[in-house]
Structure formats: structure tokens, C-alpha cells
Write a protein that holds these residues in place. Structure first.
Motif, mmCIF file in Angstrom:
data_model
loop_
_atom_site.group_PDB
_atom_site.id
_atom_site.type_symbol
_atom_site.label_atom_id
_atom_site.label_comp_id
_atom_site.label_asym_id
_atom_site.label_seq_id
_atom_site.Cartn_x
_atom_site.Cartn_y
_atom_site.Cartn_z
ATOM 1 N N GLY A 167 0.580 -1.178 0.177
ATOM 2 C CA GLY A 167 -0.088 0.015 -0.258
ATOM 3 C C GLY A 167 1.136 1.065 -0.041
ATOM 4 N N GLN A 168 2.268 1.309 -0.107
ATOM 5 C CA GLN A 168 3.221 2.284 -0.492
ATOM 6 C C GLN A 168 3.448 2.248 -1.662
ATOM 7 O OE1 GLN A 168 3.943 3.948 2.745
ATOM 8 N NE2 GLN A 168 1.847 2.738 3.187
ATOM 9 N N ASN A 169 2.828 2.103 -2.802
ATOM 10 C CA ASN A 169 2.972 2.401 -3.868
ATOM 11 C C ASN A 169 5.310 1.836 -4.325
ATOM 12 O OD1 ASN A 169 2.712 2.461 -6.983
ATOM 13 N ND2 ASN A 169 3.171 5.210 -6.344
ATOM 14 N N PHE A 170 5.307 0.591 -3.261
ATOM 15 C CA PHE A 170 6.769 0.444 -3.885
ATOM 16 C C PHE A 170 7.004 -0.529 -4.448
ATOM 17 C CE2 PHE A 170 6.986 0.799 1.364
ATOM 18 C CZ PHE A 170 7.706 2.903 0.744
ATOM 19 N N GLU A 171 5.781 -1.008 -5.515
ATOM 20 C CA GLU A 171 6.167 -1.944 -6.340
ATOM 21 C C GLU A 171 6.486 -0.812 -7.711
ATOM 22 O OE1 GLU A 171 2.675 -3.273 -4.356
ATOM 23 O OE2 GLU A 171 3.554 -1.166 -4.767
ATOM 24 N N GLN A 172 6.756 0.515 -7.549
ATOM 25 C CA GLN A 172 7.079 1.314 -8.904
ATOM 26 C C GLN A 172 8.274 1.361 -8.422
ATOM 27 O OE1 GLN A 172 5.059 4.420 -10.953
ATOM 28 N NE2 GLN A 172 2.335 3.461 -9.896
ATOM 29 N N ALA A 173 8.627 1.821 -7.131
ATOM 30 C CA ALA A 173 10.145 2.025 -6.813
ATOM 31 C C ALA A 173 11.230 1.554 -7.170
ATOM 32 C CB ALA A 173 9.592 2.399 -5.342
ATOM 33 N N LEU A 174 10.278 0.047 -6.954
ATOM 34 C CA LEU A 174 11.330 -1.079 -6.932
ATOM 35 C C LEU A 174 11.820 -1.470 -8.675
ATOM 36 C CD1 LEU A 174 10.354 -4.250 -4.567
ATOM 37 C CD2 LEU A 174 12.046 -2.635 -4.510
ATOM 38 N N GLU A 175 10.923 -0.771 -9.454
ATOM 39 C CA GLU A 175 11.639 -0.766 -10.962
ATOM 40 C C GLU A 175 13.016 -0.426 -11.220
ATOM 41 O OE1 GLU A 175 8.412 1.807 -13.052
ATOM 42 O OE2 GLU A 175 6.878 0.045 -12.367
ATOM 43 N N ASP A 176 12.633 -1.684 -12.310
ATOM 44 C CA ASP A 176 14.868 -1.324 -12.426
ATOM 45 C C ASP A 176 15.921 -1.221 -11.855
ATOM 46 O OD1 ASP A 176 13.020 0.241 -14.741
ATOM 47 O OD2 ASP A 176 13.357 2.259 -13.718
ATOM 48 N N LEU A 177 15.219 -1.663 -10.388
ATOM 49 C CA LEU A 177 16.812 -2.075 -9.405
ATOM 50 C C LEU A 177 16.941 -3.632 -10.103
ATOM 51 C CD1 LEU A 177 18.141 -1.605 -6.618
ATOM 52 C CD2 LEU A 177 16.226 -2.886 -5.526
ATOM 53 N N ALA A 178 16.362 -4.699 -10.537
ATOM 54 C CA ALA A 178 16.529 -5.506 -11.160
ATOM 55 C C ALA A 178 17.628 -5.758 -12.301
ATOM 56 C CB ALA A 178 15.668 -6.632 -11.471
ATOM 57 N N GLY A 179 19.015 -6.433 -11.802
ATOM 58 C CA GLY A 179 20.116 -6.263 -12.733
ATOM 59 C C GLY A 179 20.967 -5.334 -12.334
ATOM 60 N N MET A 180 20.615 -4.913 -11.094
ATOM 61 C CA MET A 180 21.044 -4.418 -9.967
ATOM 62 C C MET A 180 22.644 -5.825 -9.598
ATOM 63 S SD MET A 180 21.632 -0.968 -9.911
ATOM 64 C CE MET A 180 20.770 0.507 -10.654
#
Length: 259
Positions: free
Chosen positions: A40-53
Motif C-alpha cells: 500500500g505504499q506504491n513500492f512496486e513502482q519504486a522497485l522498477e529498474d532495480l533488477a539487474g543491479m
């Protein structure tokens, strides 16, 4: 001037480390953990582009430290207190921790990470990518830490008795050798944080409900035997024990062999 700040965790991490004595002082050993971010904090969008690090920084709250200390006794080097800002000690004015971990997977609000040193349930405050081109300075001086490292590491070996004792414990998911090697190779000197004390003409390291007896000659640590930290009476009654099944099997096998 701001007098107070409000910080809200973004999630929590699950790790195998249940107590301060279990956790390493720096991320190492390939130990895995799972970070679960809050819904419920919109963290799904905040995690975008982290994969690959490959690596990420975790900022977290040392929630088990109720106070801070201007000088702390560090686990490496001479038994000497250091200014807390020259250490990674958790006893800080604002108990914020920083750890570099390997990012294995991002799935929904869950991150699988590796090489963790956080206690189970630690509140996570923020996640940042590690940037090797701007954050890696291997030739930078590290002050007193350099001198501590130059003292060199110790080698650890085991007697036949200690080896057989450690082998007996493994089927019960009690593997003490990693903790023994990690601590004693760096510095086997008596130290409260490392739970090492002198006992007669040798030393003893406490690991949960176990006691590791060893001697030191030059740069060699000789682990002579393992003992239970519980009394015989505790072993025979129904008292709750740490590693209870392993403790009782150990008692039956080695009760008459330790000296």
C-alpha cells in the motif's frame, strides 16, 4: 534547525541471525536473507529498474540498541575504545546501519539478497544501488583499521576430539565451525563482544549454548574441545535449552570425554 525527524520503515528483513552473537560483523559467508516491503505504499513502482543491479546498499535501523556511546570497544585490533564515528558500531546517536549486499532477485515486494549481516526482523529504511565506478576506492586510507588488519590473521585447526564433536552436531543443524573460524581467525584475544574469555591456561569462546575451548601459539589457534554451556542437571530435566536435541545427543556422546 530541525530538532526531530520522523522515519518510517519501508519493510523488514528475514535472516537466520536471531541474536547479536550470531550475526557477523560484516556481510560475508553467502548467508541469504529476504526483504519484504510494506504493501500500500506504491513500492512496486519504486522497485522498477532495480533488477539487474548486482549489489545494493541497505540502510536500516538498529532497533535493539536503546542508547548510544561516544566511544566503543571494537571487535578487531587491540582492546581499545574508538570514537563511534570511526567505527561501524550499532551504538550510534541515530542507530542507522549500512550494509552492502548481493541482490539475487526482485519479485513483487520481495527482494532476495545474499551476504547479509542483519538480525532477523531488522527494519529497512532505504535501498540504494551500489555504483562501483564512483563508490570503489580500494587505495583509500582507513586509519586505525589498517593497523589492525596488518596484525595479520590467525590459522585455526582442530583436535580429533573437537572434530568429532562438531561432526556429531551437524545432523542437528548446529554448525559451529563457521562462527569459530570467522571470529578466531581475526583475533582470538579475550573480548566481551566476541564472547571470548581466558579460563586458566587456555581460552573459551561462547556461541549460544556451546563453549569452545582453545589455545593460541604464535598465529595458530588450536581448538581442543567443545562443551555444553548447560549444567548436567539442566541437560537431564525438561528445562528449555538452545539446540535442545543436539545438546542432549552431545551429552550422551561426550559427557565423560571432556577434561
Amino acid at each position: 534547525m530541525i530538532s526531530t525527524l520522523s522515519i518510517i520503515p519501508i519493510g523488514y528483513i528475514s535472516t537466520p541471525f536471531k541474536s547479536k552473537a550470531d550475526a557477523p560483523h560484516q556481510p560475508e559467508g553467502g548467508v541469504g536473507g529476504t526483504i519484504t516491503l510494506l504493501e500500500g505504499q506504491n513500492f512496486e513502482q519504486a522497485l522498477e529498474d532495480l533488477a539487474g543491479m548486482e549489489k545494493i546498499w541497505l540502510l536500516y535501523w538498529f532497533d535493539l540498541n536503546p542508547n548510544w556511546k561516544p566511544k566503543v570497544l571494537v571487535p578487531r585490533g587491540p582492546r581499545q575504545k574508538r570514537g563511534v564515528f570511526a567505527t561501524r558500531s550499532p551504538h550510534r546517536p541515530n542507530p542507522i546501519g549500512l550494509s552492502l549486499v548481493d541482490l539475487i532477485e526482485v519479485r513483487g515486494l520481495t527482494l532476495r539478497v545474499r551476504n547479509v549481516d542483519l538480525l532477523d526482523g531488522t527494519p529497512i529504511l532505504d535501498i540504494k544501488p551500489y555504483l562501483p565506478n564512483v563508490e570503489s576506492y580500494p587505495d583509500a586510507h582507513s586509519g586505525w583499521i589498517e593497523a589492525a588488519v596488518r596484525q595479520g590473521e590467525y590459522s585455526v585447526n582442530y583436535s580429533a576430539l573437537a572434530t568429532s564433536q562438531l561432526e556429531l552436531l551437524k545432523p542437528y543443524n548446529v554448525d559451529l565451525s563457521d562462527r569459530i573460524d570467522r571470529v578466531l581467525t581475526r583475533d582470538p584475544s579475550p573480548h566481551p563482544y566476541k564472547r571470548i574469555e581466558r579460563e586458566g591456561d587456555r581460552f573459551v569462546q561462547a556461541i549460544r549454548g556451546w563453549r569452545i575451548f582453545f589455545r593460541v601459539a604464535d598465529s595458530v589457534v588450536r581448538v581442543e574441545e567443545i562443551r555444553s554451556g548447560y549444567t548436567d542437571d539442566s541437560m537431564l530435566d525438561e528445562t528449555d535449552l538452545s539446540d535442545a536435541e543436539a545438546q542432549r545427543a552431545f551429552f550422551k556422546a561426550f559427557h565423560h570425554t571432556t577434561s
